[in-house]
Design a protein around this motif. Structure first.
Motif, PDB file in Angstrom:
ATOM      1  N   ALA A 186      37.326  41.173  40.375  1.00 46.44           N
ATOM      2  CA  ALA A 186      38.709  40.793  40.696  1.00 46.44           C
ATOM      3  C   ALA A 186      38.924  40.792  42.205  1.00 46.44           C
ATOM      4  N   GLN A 187      38.470  41.834  42.863  1.00 50.38           N
ATOM      5  CA  GLN A 187      38.619  41.899  44.317  1.00 50.38           C
ATOM      6  C   GLN A 187      37.760  40.826  44.998  1.00 50.38           C
ATOM      7  N   ALA A 188      36.577  40.600  44.491  1.00 48.74           N
ATOM      8  CA  ALA A 188      35.694  39.579  45.069  1.00 48.74           C
ATOM      9  C   ALA A 188      36.305  38.181  44.935  1.00 48.74           C
ATOM     10  N   PHE A 189      36.837  37.862  43.756  1.00 51.05           N
ATOM     11  CA  PHE A 189      37.436  36.543  43.548  1.00 51.05           C
ATOM     12  C   PHE A 189      38.643  36.337  44.448  1.00 51.05           C
ATOM     13  N   GLU A 190      39.432  37.390  44.630  1.00 48.54           N
ATOM     14  CA  GLU A 190      40.588  37.303  45.531  1.00 48.54           C
ATOM     15  C   GLU A 190      40.125  37.007  46.965  1.00 48.54           C
ATOM     16  N   LEU A 191      39.099  37.698  47.404  1.00 50.74           N
ATOM     17  CA  LEU A 191      38.567  37.472  48.752  1.00 50.74           C
ATOM     18  C   LEU A 191      37.993  36.065  48.898  1.00 50.74           C
ATOM     19  N   LEU A 192      37.287  35.597  47.879  1.00 49.12           N
ATOM     20  CA  LEU A 192      36.678  34.264  47.931  1.00 49.12           C
ATOM     21  C   LEU A 192      37.712  33.143  47.950  1.00 49.12           C
ATOM     22  N   GLN A 193      38.894  33.407  47.429  1.00 51.77           N
ATOM     23  CA  GLN A 193      39.949  32.399  47.469  1.00 51.77           C
ATOM     24  C   GLN A 193      40.620  32.329  48.834  1.00 51.77           C
ATOM     25  N   ARG A 194      40.522  33.418  49.601  1.00 54.55           N
ATOM     26  CA  ARG A 194      41.176  33.469  50.915  1.00 54.55           C
ATOM     27  C   ARG A 194      40.220  33.277  52.087  1.00 54.55           C
ATOM     28  N   ARG A 211      24.733  45.420  37.983  1.00 53.21           N
ATOM     29  CA  ARG A 211      25.367  46.299  37.003  1.00 53.21           C
ATOM     30  C   ARG A 211      26.598  46.948  37.616  1.00 53.21           C
ATOM     31  N   LEU A 212      27.700  46.233  37.576  1.00 53.46           N
ATOM     32  CA  LEU A 212      28.963  46.772  38.038  1.00 53.46           C
ATOM     33  C   LEU A 212      29.524  47.702  36.960  1.00 53.46           C
ATOM     34  N   ALA A 213      30.507  48.515  37.305  1.00 54.15           N
ATOM     35  CA  ALA A 213      31.036  49.524  36.367  1.00 54.15           C
ATOM     36  C   ALA A 213      31.565  48.912  35.072  1.00 54.15           C
ATOM     37  N   GLN A 214      32.400  47.876  35.168  1.00 58.02           N
ATOM     38  CA  GLN A 214      33.050  47.307  33.993  1.00 58.02           C
ATOM     39  C   GLN A 214      32.477  45.964  33.553  1.00 58.02           C
ATOM     40  N   GLU A 215      31.504  45.462  34.293  1.00 56.55           N
ATOM     41  CA  GLU A 215      30.978  44.122  34.000  1.00 56.55           C
ATOM     42  C   GLU A 215      29.566  43.983  34.543  1.00 56.55           C
ATOM     43  N   GLN A 216      28.925  42.919  34.158  1.00 58.79           N
ATOM     44  CA  GLN A 216      27.583  42.619  34.643  1.00 58.79           C
ATOM     45  C   GLN A 216      27.664  41.557  35.734  1.00 58.79           C
ATOM     46  N   GLY A 217      26.884  41.739  36.777  1.00 58.35           N
ATOM     47  CA  GLY A 217      26.873  40.784  37.878  1.00 58.35           C
ATOM     48  C   GLY A 217      26.554  39.363  37.431  1.00 58.35           C
ATOM     49  N   LEU A 218      25.617  39.238  36.503  1.00 59.76           N
ATOM     50  CA  LEU A 218      25.258  37.896  36.028  1.00 59.76           C
ATOM     51  C   LEU A 218      26.408  37.219  35.287  1.00 59.76           C
ATOM     52  N   ASP A 219      27.297  38.011  34.677  1.00 59.92           N
ATOM     53  CA  ASP A 219      28.443  37.442  33.965  1.00 59.92           C
ATOM     54  C   ASP A 219      29.458  36.815  34.918  1.00 59.92           C
ATOM     55  N   ILE A 220      29.558  37.353  36.127  1.00 58.04           N
ATOM     56  CA  ILE A 220      30.529  36.806  37.078  1.00 58.04           C
ATOM     57  C   ILE A 220      29.916  35.747  37.993  1.00 58.04           C
ATOM     58  N   LEU A 221      28.618  35.579  37.899  1.00 59.05           N
ATOM     59  CA  LEU A 221      27.924  34.615  38.754  1.00 59.05           C
ATOM     60  C   LEU A 221      28.463  33.186  38.654  1.00 59.05           C
ATOM     61  N   PRO A 222      28.734  32.645  37.466  1.00 60.78           N
ATOM     62  CA  PRO A 222      29.263  31.280  37.400  1.00 60.78           C
ATOM     63  C   PRO A 222      30.572  31.105  38.176  1.00 60.78           C
ATOM     64  N   ARG A 223      31.467  32.064  38.070  1.00 56.39           N
ATOM     65  CA  ARG A 223      32.740  31.969  38.808  1.00 56.39           C
ATOM     66  C   ARG A 223      32.509  32.095  40.311  1.00 56.39           C
ATOM     67  N   LEU A 224      31.585  32.966  40.708  1.00 58.17           N
ATOM     68  CA  LEU A 224      31.247  33.093  42.129  1.00 58.17           C
ATOM     69  C   LEU A 224      30.753  31.759  42.675  1.00 58.17           C
ATOM     70  N   LEU A 225      29.885  31.119  41.930  1.00 60.01           N
ATOM     71  CA  LEU A 225      29.343  29.829  42.367  1.00 60.01           C
ATOM     72  C   LEU A 225      30.415  28.751  42.396  1.00 60.01           C
ATOM     73  N   GLN A 226      31.382  28.844  41.505  1.00 57.36           N
ATOM     74  CA  GLN A 226      32.490  27.890  41.491  1.00 57.36           C
ATOM     75  C   GLN A 226      33.373  28.068  42.721  1.00 57.36           C
ATOM     76  N   LEU A 227      33.656  29.310  43.082  1.00 52.65           N
ATOM     77  CA  LEU A 227      34.518  29.601  44.231  1.00 52.65           C
ATOM     78  C   LEU A 227      33.809  29.406  45.569  1.00 52.65           C
ATOM     79  N   ALA A 228      32.490  29.579  45.573  1.00 52.14           N
ATOM     80  CA  ALA A 228      31.719  29.453  46.817  1.00 52.14           C
ATOM     81  C   ALA A 228      30.415  28.712  46.540  1.00 52.14           C
ATOM     82  N   PRO A 229      30.493  27.409  46.265  1.00 52.59           N
ATOM     83  CA  PRO A 229      29.309  26.662  45.849  1.00 52.59           C
ATOM     84  C   PRO A 229      28.200  26.578  46.906  1.00 52.59           C
ATOM     85  N   ASP A 230      28.536  26.706  48.169  1.00 56.79           N
ATOM     86  CA  ASP A 230      27.516  26.605  49.222  1.00 56.79           C
ATOM     87  C   ASP A 230      26.984  27.959  49.670  1.00 56.79           C
TER      88      ASP A 230
END
Length: 77
Positions: free
Chosen positions: A34-42, A53-72
């Motif tokens: 959540a904090q990462a996505f907020e930062l990537l939008q700004r 292995r984040l506390a509440q989620e897996q890094g690989l699970d958030i990877l698609p959204r990370l790539l969407q917000l920061a494709p380069d």
């Protein structure tokens, strides 16, 4: 280089940020997706260091959204 560090371990995040800053980079910390996505939008990052292995989620699970917000962006996990 402007780098985003995503890790749930505050001490590791801080150590990585300080080490990157000593090497002349700008580094910003995020404790979860959540904090990462907020930062990537700004802000633009050239690289992301992602904990698999984040506390509440897996890094690989958030990877698609990370790539969407920061494709380069380069990702290291």
């Amino acid at each position: 280089m402007n780098i985003l560090v995503i890790d749930d371990d505050a001490s590791l995040r801080r150590t990585l940020r300080l080490s990157l800053e000593l090497l002349g980079h700008t580094a910003v910390e995020a404790r979860d997706s959540a904090q990462a996505f907020e930062l990537l939008q700004r802000r633009s990052f050239e690289a992301v260091l992602l904990d698999l292995r984040l506390a509440q989620e897996q890094g690989l699970d958030i990877l698609p959204r990370l790539l969407q917000l920061a494709p380069d962006c380069k990702l290291w996990w």
